[in-house]
Scaffold this motif. Structure first.
Motif, mmCIF file in Angstrom:
data_model
loop_
_atom_site.group_PDB
_atom_site.id
_atom_site.type_symbol
_atom_site.label_atom_id
_atom_site.label_comp_id
_atom_site.label_asym_id
_atom_site.label_seq_id
_atom_site.Cartn_x
_atom_site.Cartn_y
_atom_site.Cartn_z
ATOM 1 N N GLU A 14 29.971 68.112 -5.250
ATOM 2 C CA GLU A 14 30.919 68.724 -6.188
ATOM 3 C C GLU A 14 31.470 70.038 -5.660
ATOM 4 N N ASN A 15 30.613 70.803 -4.953
ATOM 5 C CA ASN A 15 31.055 72.088 -4.397
ATOM 6 C C ASN A 15 31.564 71.962 -2.961
ATOM 7 N N GLN A 16 31.765 70.714 -2.501
ATOM 8 C CA GLN A 16 32.345 70.413 -1.197
ATOM 9 C C GLN A 16 31.529 70.986 -0.034
ATOM 10 N N VAL A 17 30.212 71.062 -0.257
ATOM 11 C CA VAL A 17 29.328 71.486 0.829
ATOM 12 C C VAL A 17 29.074 70.306 1.766
ATOM 13 N N ILE A 18 28.927 69.110 1.184
ATOM 14 C CA ILE A 18 28.821 67.874 1.965
ATOM 15 C C ILE A 18 29.770 66.848 1.352
ATOM 16 N N THR A 19 29.982 65.749 2.072
ATOM 17 C CA THR A 19 30.849 64.689 1.556
ATOM 18 C C THR A 19 30.014 63.637 0.840
ATOM 19 N N GLU A 20 30.702 62.782 0.083
ATOM 20 C CA GLU A 20 30.030 61.681 -0.622
ATOM 21 C C GLU A 20 29.353 60.746 0.372
ATOM 22 N N ALA A 21 30.040 60.502 1.512
ATOM 23 C CA ALA A 21 29.478 59.611 2.540
ATOM 24 C C ALA A 21 28.202 60.198 3.137
ATOM 25 N N GLN A 22 28.206 61.507 3.351
ATOM 26 C CA GLN A 22 27.011 62.157 3.892
ATOM 27 C C GLN A 22 25.850 62.084 2.902
ATOM 28 N N LEU A 23 26.160 62.228 1.618
ATOM 29 C CA LEU A 23 25.119 62.131 0.602
ATOM 30 C C LEU A 23 24.515 60.731 0.582
ATOM 31 N N MET A 24 25.365 59.709 0.665
ATOM 32 C CA MET A 24 24.871 58.332 0.658
ATOM 33 C C MET A 24 23.976 58.071 1.878
ATOM 34 N N ALA A 25 24.402 58.573 3.037
ATOM 35 C CA ALA A 25 23.617 58.389 4.255
ATOM 36 C C ALA A 25 22.268 59.104 4.143
ATOM 37 N N ALA A 26 22.293 60.298 3.547
ATOM 38 C CA ALA A 26 21.052 61.069 3.393
ATOM 39 C C ALA A 26 20.102 60.389 2.409
ATOM 40 N N LEU A 27 20.646 59.852 1.302
ATOM 41 C CA LEU A 27 19.804 59.164 0.330
ATOM 42 C C LEU A 27 19.163 57.917 0.929
ATOM 43 N N LYS A 28 19.923 57.223 1.778
ATOM 44 C CA LYS A 28 19.390 56.036 2.450
ATOM 45 C C LYS A 28 18.239 56.420 3.370
ATOM 46 N N LYS A 29 18.434 57.515 4.127
ATOM 47 C CA LYS A 29 17.381 57.958 5.041
ATOM 48 C C LYS A 29 16.177 58.478 4.272
ATOM 49 N N GLN A 30 16.446 59.121 3.112
ATOM 50 C CA GLN A 30 15.358 59.661 2.306
ATOM 51 C C GLN A 30 14.414 58.554 1.851
ATOM 52 N N LYS A 31 14.975 57.388 1.499
ATOM 53 C CA LYS A 31 14.146 56.260 1.086
ATOM 54 C C LYS A 31 13.243 55.788 2.221
ATOM 55 N N ALA A 32 13.754 55.909 3.444
ATOM 56 C CA ALA A 32 12.996 55.435 4.609
ATOM 57 C C ALA A 32 11.886 56.401 5.002
ATOM 58 N N VAL A 33 12.171 57.712 4.961
ATOM 59 C CA VAL A 33 11.207 58.693 5.478
ATOM 60 C C VAL A 33 10.375 59.356 4.385
ATOM 61 N N GLY A 34 10.905 59.346 3.137
ATOM 62 C CA GLY A 34 10.141 59.913 2.026
ATOM 63 C C GLY A 34 10.187 61.418 1.916
ATOM 64 N N HIS A 35 11.052 62.094 2.692
ATOM 65 C CA HIS A 35 11.156 63.548 2.607
ATOM 66 C C HIS A 35 12.085 63.959 1.468
ATOM 67 N N LYS A 36 12.053 65.228 1.128
ATOM 68 C CA LYS A 36 12.941 65.749 0.089
ATOM 69 C C LYS A 36 14.376 65.736 0.620
ATOM 70 N N LEU A 37 15.327 65.608 -0.298
ATOM 71 C CA LEU A 37 16.723 65.439 0.094
ATOM 72 C C LEU A 37 17.232 66.616 0.924
ATOM 73 N N GLY A 38 16.875 67.838 0.532
ATOM 74 C CA GLY A 38 17.331 69.003 1.284
ATOM 75 C C GLY A 38 16.896 68.949 2.739
ATOM 76 N N ARG A 39 15.622 68.576 2.984
ATOM 77 C CA ARG A 39 15.112 68.478 4.349
ATOM 78 C C ARG A 39 15.850 67.403 5.132
ATOM 79 N N VAL A 40 16.156 66.258 4.465
ATOM 80 C CA VAL A 40 16.873 65.167 5.146
ATOM 81 C C VAL A 40 18.279 65.613 5.535
ATOM 82 N N LEU A 41 18.967 66.299 4.624
ATOM 83 C CA LEU A 41 20.321 66.784 4.921
ATOM 84 C C LEU A 41 20.334 67.748 6.108
#
Length: 577
Positions: free
Chosen positions: A16-43
């Motif tokens: 929402e604050n244009q710090v990251i894009t929607e595509a980057q968020l989706m990619a990070a959420l996908k990786k988060q499911k795989a590694v189990g880390h917190k979203l901030g660390r994955v980003l």
């Protein structure tokens, strides 16, 4: 403002604050499911944003301060309000007490469960601050020293060893009992040593107390315990670990063992010595986790490193590295071996003891009990067709002569001497009984070094030298060099255990022999050798190198003086017009 109980979707806020894009968020959420880390660390790991950027954003959104722990002055009593186990579990640290609320730094201030648990444990309302997780973990290692834990285990062991109940046999049988008080005490001592990066641990029974001392950055730090009776139990367990004779208390013994502490593999060299009040034990801690340091990281300044590299790639000759015990000589030599270790070169080392295991290099440890001395191994090594020899230390005439003759007959020989500086080292070979012509023909160069303490980057202050100090600096650097110095002095904070220093840095001097020096050495003329050495192009004494580090704010004048006290005639070494 304390965190609210509602669920905050930080990913949506970042988009929402244009710090990251929607595509980057989706990619990070996908990786988060795989590694189990917190979203901030994955980003951050994916490189979508910097840690500083993420934490600043988090601070603004939650309306909590972002605190740099490196510059924070801690209150030890406040920190202890939160037990270490909880501090590590919830990645939190108590920072201050304000208006009946505790300010608590958290790596993840959005963790509602951690927030509730911290309030329950502390039994106080808390306000949050955002801190870097990496800084928090290193700070926890510094502020939660194991002093109280060590004292507690010592008291527990003392209660077990009540008067008349010290049973040597039962303690020996319990060697694998990890719940035994002596085992818990030793574990705590080693963990504390690793936390503060100690190089040595000293266990010293005194008349009425037991002293446990750790050498950190070259200086001993002490913990005194009244439970003196636990000393024999500690010594016994350490002897068992080292495979030493537990019944022999009248003679010194040496041994070694390995253990893993806080994820680091340590090789422990142990020495026992009978003293008036029992047995003293000194343990050298060698961290094998990262192996030997390469030459680029031993700390040599570029102008010395470049010349040293050329010297060690010469086909033959003797190169000496000198300095007292604990000056980093072995680190420098292993750095050279790392660089020389090639398929086409046969390298043999003769050491006491072998400190780091190196692939492809034939390492031999001396053993005086079976007459396996430096000289004997060296004679045998020469029949093994080596290109390069490392002699751990030249201690006697026989070893010196064999090393010198090997250097004359097509071998590169690296070795050490326990001398004050580079200039005195060459003449030391002659004083030991080696022929002057042998030393003059074989010796190529001498490196002298010391370790000095580096100023803590969190708490130093400016320093103005007094008139005597100014005159001494001018005598070494000249008026112009002295005028450009901006000196710093130690102050002390939590990060450096109130010493003002954190870690060590090497200072070096390199003396390369030329015709004039070789001729003086051949004639065994020490006064001429010293005179020519001082005039050798490119030569700079240890004290001047240390002063240059002080001028850069790396160390203090106090440390430079400590180096000067160890080197003879240091103030006369250099005269800059």
């Amino acid at each position: 403002m304390a965190i609210t109980k509602q669920k905050i979707r930080i990913g949506d806020l970042l988009v929402e604050n244009q710090v990251i894009t929607e595509a980057q968020l989706m990619a990070a959420l996908k990786k988060q499911k795989a590694v189990g880390h917190k979203l901030g660390r994955v980003l951050i790991d994916l490189g979508y944003l910097e840690e500083e950027q993420f934490l600043s954003f988090l601070s603004q959104q939650l309306e909590v301060p972002f605190i740099d722990l490196r510059r924070y002055n801690f209150d030890v009593n406040l920190i202890q309000l939160l037990p270490e186990s909880y501090a590590r579990r919830y990645r939190a640290i108590v920072l201050s007490d304000k208006n009946s609320n505790l300010l608590v730094g958290m790596a993840d201030p959005m963790d509602i469960f951690a927030f509730d648990e911290l309030e329950r444990i502390l039994q106080r309302p808390i306000q949050q601050a955002v801190v870097r997780e990496s800084e928090l973990l290193s700070t926890l290692d510094l502020v939660y020293r194991r002093t109280e834990e060590i004292a507690s285990f010592a008291e527990e062991l003392d209660e077990e060893l009540t008067e008349g109940q010290f049973d040597l046999d039962s303690l020996a049988l319990e060697v694998d009992d990890s719940d035994a008080p002596v085992v818990k005490l030793l574990k705590s001592i080693f963990e504390d040593a690793v936390q503060v990066r100690a190089s040595d641990i000293h266990i010293e029974p005194d008349e009425n107390v037991l002293r446990i001392r750790q050498r950190v950055d070259g200086i001993l730090q002490e913990q005194v315990m009244k439970e003196k009776r636990i000393a024999p139990a500690l010594v016994l367990r350490l002897k068992l670990l080292s495979g030493l004779d537990i019944s022999e208390k009248r003679l010194p013994q040496d041994g070694r063992f390995s253990l893993k502490v806080k994820g680091r593999k340590l090789d422990i060299r142990l020495s026992t010595m009978p003293i008036e009040n029992g047995e003293s034990v000194v343990m050298r801690l060698l961290d094998q986790t990262e192996g030997a340091t390469d030459l680029d990281h031993v700390g040599m300044p570029e102008y010395i490193l470049e010349r040293f590299r050329k010297l060690i790639h010469m086909p033959h000759g003797l190169i000496l590295v000198t300095g007292p015990t604990g000056s980093g000589k072995t680190t420098t030599l292993y750095g050279a071996l790392q660089e020389l270790n090639e398929i086409g070169k046969k390298i043999i080392t003769v050491e006491d003891p072998v400190e780091y295991r190196l692939h492809r290099i034939n390492q031999v440890q001396i053993n005086p009990k079976i007459d396996l001395s430096f000289a004997r191994i060296l004679r045998s090594a020469l029949r093994q067709d080596p290109d390069i020899l490392l002699v751990g230390e030249i201690r006697d005439t026989e070893t010196a002569e064999i090393a010198l003759r090997a250097a004359m007959t097509g071998h590169l020989v690296l070795s050490t001497l326990h001398t004050n500086d580079a200039v005195s080292s060459a003449m030391r070979l002659v004083d030991m009984g080696a022929e002057g012509f042998l030393a003059a023909t074989a010796l190529r160069a001498v490196v002298a070094q010391r370790l000095i303490r580096r100023l803590c980057d969190n708490c130093f202050t400016d320093y103005s030298p007094d008139s005597t100090e100014k005159a001494w600096i001018v005598s070494l650097l000249g008026e112009e060099g002295a005028s450009q110095m901006k000196l710093k002095q130690p102050e002390g904070c939590h990060r450096c255990n109130n010493t003002g220093y954190r870690h060590s840095v090497g200072v070096f001097e390199l003396l390369v022999l030329n015709d004039a020096l070789s001729d003086a050495l051949r004639r065994s003329n020490s006064s001429d050798f010293v005179k020519f050495a001082r005039k050798t192009p490119g030569y700079q004494p240890l004290v001047v190198s240390a002063l240059e580090d002080a001028a850069k704010g790396i160390t203090s004048l106090e440390e430079v003086k400590r180096v000067a006290e160890q080197v003879d005639d240091s103030s006369d070494f250099m005269d800059v017009a």
